[in-house]
Design an enzyme around this catalytic site. Sequence first.
Site, PDB file in Angstrom:
ATOM      1  N   VAL A   1       0.819  -1.226   0.000  1.00 50.77           N
ATOM      2  CA  VAL A   1       0.000   0.000   0.000  1.00 50.77           C
ATOM      3  C   VAL A   1       0.848   1.271   0.000  1.00 50.77           C
TER       4      VAL A   1
ATOM      5  N   ASN B   1      -7.493  -1.467   5.702  1.00 50.08           N
ATOM      6  CA  ASN B   1      -7.244  -2.199   6.945  1.00 50.08           C
ATOM      7  C   ASN B   1      -5.763  -2.458   7.186  1.00 50.08           C
TER       8      ASN B   1
ATOM      9  N   SER C   1      -8.245   3.503  15.529  1.00 48.40           N
ATOM     10  CA  SER C   1      -7.947   2.711  16.726  1.00 48.40           C
ATOM     11  C   SER C   1      -8.284   3.534  17.958  1.00 48.40           C
TER      12      SER C   1
ATOM     13  N   TYR D   1       2.149   5.585  15.711  1.00 48.45           N
ATOM     14  CA  TYR D   1       0.879   4.895  15.410  1.00 48.45           C
ATOM     15  C   TYR D   1      -0.320   5.788  15.747  1.00 48.45           C
ATOM     16  N   ALA D   2      -0.269   6.444  16.913  1.00 49.43           N
ATOM     17  CA  ALA D   2      -1.382   7.311  17.323  1.00 49.43           C
ATOM     18  C   ALA D   2      -1.579   8.439  16.318  1.00 49.43           C
ATOM     19  N   ALA D   3      -0.461   8.989  15.822  1.00 51.26           N
ATOM     20  CA  ALA D   3      -0.565  10.088  14.842  1.00 51.26           C
ATOM     21  C   ALA D   3      -1.289   9.610  13.588  1.00 51.26           C
TER      22      ALA D   3
ATOM     23  N   LYS E   1      -3.388   7.032  13.314  1.00 48.29           N
ATOM     24  CA  LYS E   1      -4.769   6.595  13.546  1.00 48.29           C
ATOM     25  C   LYS E   1      -5.690   7.781  13.843  1.00 48.29           C
TER      26      LYS E   1
ATOM     27  N   ILE F   1      -7.540  -6.103  20.093  1.00 53.58           N
ATOM     28  CA  ILE F   1      -8.153  -7.255  19.425  1.00 53.58           C
ATOM     29  C   ILE F   1      -7.091  -8.366  19.337  1.00 53.58           C
TER      30      ILE F   1
HETATM   31  N1  CAA Z   1       0.072   1.068  28.794  1.00 52.12           N
HETATM   32  C1  CAA Z   1       0.422   1.320  30.086  1.00 52.12           C
HETATM   33  N2  CAA Z   1       1.698   1.204  30.542  1.00 52.12           N
HETATM   34  C2  CAA Z   1       2.629   0.810  29.650  1.00 52.12           C
HETATM   35  C3  CAA Z   1       2.339   0.545  28.296  1.00 52.12           C
HETATM   36  C4  CAA Z   1       0.984   0.669  27.870  1.00 52.12           C
HETATM   37  N3  CAA Z   1       0.609   0.410  26.623  1.00 52.12           N
HETATM   38  N4  CAA Z   1       3.479   0.192  27.672  1.00 52.12           N
HETATM   39  C5  CAA Z   1       4.458   0.242  28.577  1.00 52.12           C
HETATM   40  N5  CAA Z   1       3.962   0.604  29.788  1.00 52.12           N
HETATM   41  C6  CAA Z   1       4.702   0.752  31.030  1.00 52.12           C
HETATM   42  C7  CAA Z   1       5.410  -0.547  31.442  1.00 52.12           C
HETATM   43  O1  CAA Z   1       4.504  -1.400  32.138  1.00 52.12           O
HETATM   44  C8  CAA Z   1       6.514  -0.019  32.292  1.00 52.12           C
HETATM   45  O2  CAA Z   1       5.958   0.330  33.548  1.00 52.12           O
HETATM   46  P1  CAA Z   1       6.788   0.099  34.925  1.00 52.12           P
HETATM   47  O3  CAA Z   1       8.005   0.979  34.789  1.00 52.12           O
HETATM   48  O4  CAA Z   1       5.834   0.521  35.964  1.00 52.12           O
HETATM   49  O5  CAA Z   1       7.125  -1.368  34.934  1.00 52.12           O
HETATM   50  C9  CAA Z   1       6.906   1.297  31.609  1.00 52.12           C
HETATM   51  O6  CAA Z   1       5.770   1.670  30.821  1.00 52.12           O
HETATM   52  C10 CAA Z   1       8.109   1.175  30.698  1.00 52.12           C
HETATM   53  O7  CAA Z   1       7.860   0.069  29.819  1.00 52.12           O
HETATM   54  P2  CAA Z   1       9.054  -0.896  29.351  1.00 52.12           P
HETATM   55  O8  CAA Z   1       9.911  -1.273  30.513  1.00 52.12           O
HETATM   56  O9  CAA Z   1       8.446  -2.032  28.557  1.00 52.12           O
HETATM   57  O10 CAA Z   1       9.870   0.099  28.401  1.00 52.12           O
HETATM   58  P3  CAA Z   1      10.654  -0.224  27.062  1.00 52.12           P
HETATM   59  O11 CAA Z   1      11.300   1.044  26.659  1.00 52.12           O
HETATM   60  O12 CAA Z   1      11.496  -1.443  27.217  1.00 52.12           O
HETATM   61  O13 CAA Z   1       9.513  -0.624  25.989  1.00 52.12           O
HETATM   62  C11 CAA Z   1       7.506  -0.291  24.749  1.00 52.12           C
HETATM   63  C12 CAA Z   1       8.559   0.325  25.686  1.00 52.12           C
HETATM   64  C13 CAA Z   1       8.161  -0.703  23.403  1.00 52.12           C
HETATM   65  C14 CAA Z   1       6.483   0.812  24.492  1.00 52.12           C
HETATM   66  C15 CAA Z   1       6.893  -1.567  25.382  1.00 52.12           C
HETATM   67  O14 CAA Z   1       6.576  -1.325  26.743  1.00 52.12           O
HETATM   68  C16 CAA Z   1       5.611  -1.940  24.682  1.00 52.12           C
HETATM   69  O15 CAA Z   1       5.660  -2.566  23.632  1.00 52.12           O
HETATM   70  N6  CAA Z   1       4.457  -1.563  25.260  1.00 52.12           N
HETATM   71  C17 CAA Z   1       3.164  -1.830  24.649  1.00 52.12           C
HETATM   72  C18 CAA Z   1       2.730  -0.662  23.762  1.00 52.12           C
HETATM   73  C19 CAA Z   1       1.335  -0.911  23.287  1.00 52.12           C
HETATM   74  O16 CAA Z   1       0.399  -0.840  24.070  1.00 52.12           O
HETATM   75  N7  CAA Z   1       1.180  -1.211  21.985  1.00 52.12           N
HETATM   76  C20 CAA Z   1      -0.110  -1.554  21.432  1.00 52.12           C
HETATM   77  C21 CAA Z   1       0.114  -2.514  20.272  1.00 52.12           C
HETATM   78  S1  CAA Z   1      -1.429  -3.174  19.662  1.00 52.12           S
HETATM   79  C22 CAA Z   1      -2.041  -1.936  18.725  1.00 52.12           C
HETATM   80  O17 CAA Z   1      -1.429  -0.936  18.486  1.00 52.12           O
HETATM   81  C23 CAA Z   1      -3.419  -2.127  18.168  1.00 52.12           C
HETATM   82  C24 CAA Z   1      -4.314  -1.054  18.585  1.00 52.12           C
HETATM   83  O18 CAA Z   1      -4.654  -0.201  17.782  1.00 52.12           O
HETATM   84  C25 CAA Z   1      -4.881  -1.086  19.947  1.00 52.12           C
HETATM   85  P1  NAI Z   2      -2.193  -7.941  11.535  1.00 50.65           P
HETATM   86  O1  NAI Z   2      -0.762  -7.634  11.761  1.00 50.65           O
HETATM   87  O2  NAI Z   2      -2.758  -9.265  11.951  1.00 50.65           O
HETATM   88  O3  NAI Z   2      -2.553  -7.756   9.986  1.00 50.65           O
HETATM   89  C1  NAI Z   2      -2.101  -6.663   9.257  1.00 50.65           C
HETATM   90  C2  NAI Z   2      -1.973  -7.086   7.802  1.00 50.65           C
HETATM   91  O4  NAI Z   2      -1.535  -5.950   7.057  1.00 50.65           O
HETATM   92  C3  NAI Z   2      -0.926  -8.200   7.590  1.00 50.65           C
HETATM   93  O5  NAI Z   2      -1.502  -9.264   6.877  1.00 50.65           O
HETATM   94  C4  NAI Z   2       0.171  -7.504   6.809  1.00 50.65           C
HETATM   95  O6  NAI Z   2       0.834  -8.367   5.875  1.00 50.65           O
HETATM   96  C5  NAI Z   2      -0.597  -6.397   6.093  1.00 50.65           C
HETATM   97  N1  NAI Z   2       0.293  -5.296   5.696  1.00 50.65           N
HETATM   98  C6  NAI Z   2       1.233  -4.688   6.456  1.00 50.65           C
HETATM   99  N2  NAI Z   2       1.895  -3.780   5.710  1.00 50.65           N
HETATM  100  C7  NAI Z   2       1.357  -3.813   4.466  1.00 50.65           C
HETATM  101  C8  NAI Z   2       1.632  -3.116   3.271  1.00 50.65           C
HETATM  102  N3  NAI Z   2       2.605  -2.208   3.180  1.00 50.65           N
HETATM  103  N4  NAI Z   2       0.868  -3.393   2.189  1.00 50.65           N
HETATM  104  C9  NAI Z   2      -0.097  -4.346   2.255  1.00 50.65           C
HETATM  105  N5  NAI Z   2      -0.389  -5.054   3.356  1.00 50.65           N
HETATM  106  C10 NAI Z   2       0.335  -4.791   4.451  1.00 50.65           C
HETATM  107  O7  NAI Z   2      -2.974  -6.733  12.223  1.00 50.65           O
HETATM  108  P2  NAI Z   2      -4.495  -6.585  12.676  1.00 50.65           P
HETATM  109  O8  NAI Z   2      -4.512  -6.585  14.135  1.00 50.65           O
HETATM  110  O9  NAI Z   2      -5.378  -7.499  11.920  1.00 50.65           O
HETATM  111  O10 NAI Z   2      -4.743  -5.070  12.213  1.00 50.65           O
HETATM  112  C11 NAI Z   2      -5.535  -4.695  11.108  1.00 50.65           C
HETATM  113  C12 NAI Z   2      -5.812  -3.202  11.193  1.00 50.65           C
HETATM  114  O11 NAI Z   2      -6.565  -2.943  12.372  1.00 50.65           O
HETATM  115  C13 NAI Z   2      -4.567  -2.334  11.286  1.00 50.65           C
HETATM  116  O12 NAI Z   2      -4.763  -1.137  10.556  1.00 50.65           O
HETATM  117  C14 NAI Z   2      -4.473  -2.031  12.761  1.00 50.65           C
HETATM  118  O13 NAI Z   2      -3.765  -0.852  12.996  1.00 50.65           O
HETATM  119  C15 NAI Z   2      -5.930  -1.917  13.123  1.00 50.65           C
HETATM  120  N6  NAI Z   2      -6.215  -2.119  14.520  1.00 50.65           N
HETATM  121  C16 NAI Z   2      -5.859  -3.274  15.165  1.00 50.65           C
HETATM  122  C17 NAI Z   2      -6.135  -3.452  16.498  1.00 50.65           C
HETATM  123  C18 NAI Z   2      -5.757  -4.665  17.268  1.00 50.65           C
HETATM  124  O14 NAI Z   2      -5.846  -4.622  18.499  1.00 50.65           O
HETATM  125  N7  NAI Z   2      -5.341  -5.744  16.642  1.00 50.65           N
HETATM  126  C19 NAI Z   2      -6.830  -2.407  17.249  1.00 50.65           C
HETATM  127  C20 NAI Z   2      -7.143  -1.228  16.489  1.00 50.65           C
HETATM  128  C21 NAI Z   2      -6.859  -1.105  15.175  1.00 50.65           C
END
Ligand code: CAA
Ligand code: NAI
Length: 246
Positions: A62, A88, A140, A153-155, A157, A186
Amino acid sequence: MRGLKDKVVLITGAASGIGRATVLRFAEEGARVVVADFADGSATVEEVKAKGAAALYVQVDVVSPDSVRAMVDQTVAAFGRVDVLINNAGITKDAMMKKMSKEAWDDVVAVNLTGVFNCTSAVLPHLLEQKSGVVLTSSSVVGLYGNLGQTNYAATKWGVIGMTKSWAKEMARNGLRFNCVAPGFIGTEMVRKIPEQVLNEKILIKVPAGRLGEPEEVAAAFAFLASDDAQFINGAVLSIDGGCTL
Ligand code: CAA
Ligand code: NAI
């Protein structure tokens, strides 16, 4: 759902997770589905075909306008039109702001924001000519409320919400609709990357529903928003998050 039968639905990031569940849901509704992904989506296509529905796998990056144009051309060549685009595809490259690299910023913006721009631009001439069509985009809970470690990511979304609302204002008069879903956490590969301690002790405890969402629960929201039942819904952001923002 009303009005989905025989619709041509193009879903990016459709090989896995929420995208895959969305493909299967639209196929159940009688739509013709395009499984567009960087990764191999042929297994998903076979699953759909086994259920007797029409499906096509198209490999796409994409981020690349040329690749996206080819995806839309292949869709129209196979099915004659495109009715629904579901933006997506998305990635995370999480790091606390003080450690976030420019590369992690650029990569996430390229897929989650520019990718949405590229795909929407490429389908738009078809939708405008038809004077009908729906574009749905994955925002998200993180876009709406921010999250530790997710500046990039937040920016993106939050950005797609602004894009969607602008498109709704520009093109409602052309018969088009644009909406976002804002899923909470999810159970997909994306969430499996979160450190277990963070997921259990910092994230899940804030979800009144007490669990991760299922990809099928987001797919159901996409199906509703694409259907004729949602004909007067435009520029909206539908949260599917088990109440984690209450
Ligand atoms: N919410 C609340 N607290 C969090 C947090 C989160 N999402 N992420 C990290 N923290 C906290 C940790 O628990 C830790 O707290 P303590 O010091 O009290 O133990 C502190 O922040 C520092 O965290 P780390 O020690 O892990 O710091 P790091 O620099 O090694 O790693 C990080 C930082 C890469 C952000 C890692 O913590 C991480 O991956 N966190 C998860 C981030 C997250 O929530 N991502 C969502 C992915 S799914 C998604 O994005 C889909 C969607 O749309 C919802
Ligand atoms: P996932 O990682 O399971 O699937 C994402 C898919 O996107 C993968 O199949 C990957 O190959 C494809 N992809 C990545 N880069 C691409 C590119 N450059 N061109 C074409 N395809 C590409 O993720 P998930 O969880 O299914 O997420 C789907 C969407 O939902 C994403 O936009 C994500 O940000 C959003 N989302 C996910 C949440 C969650 O908790 N899983 C929560 C909120 C939003």
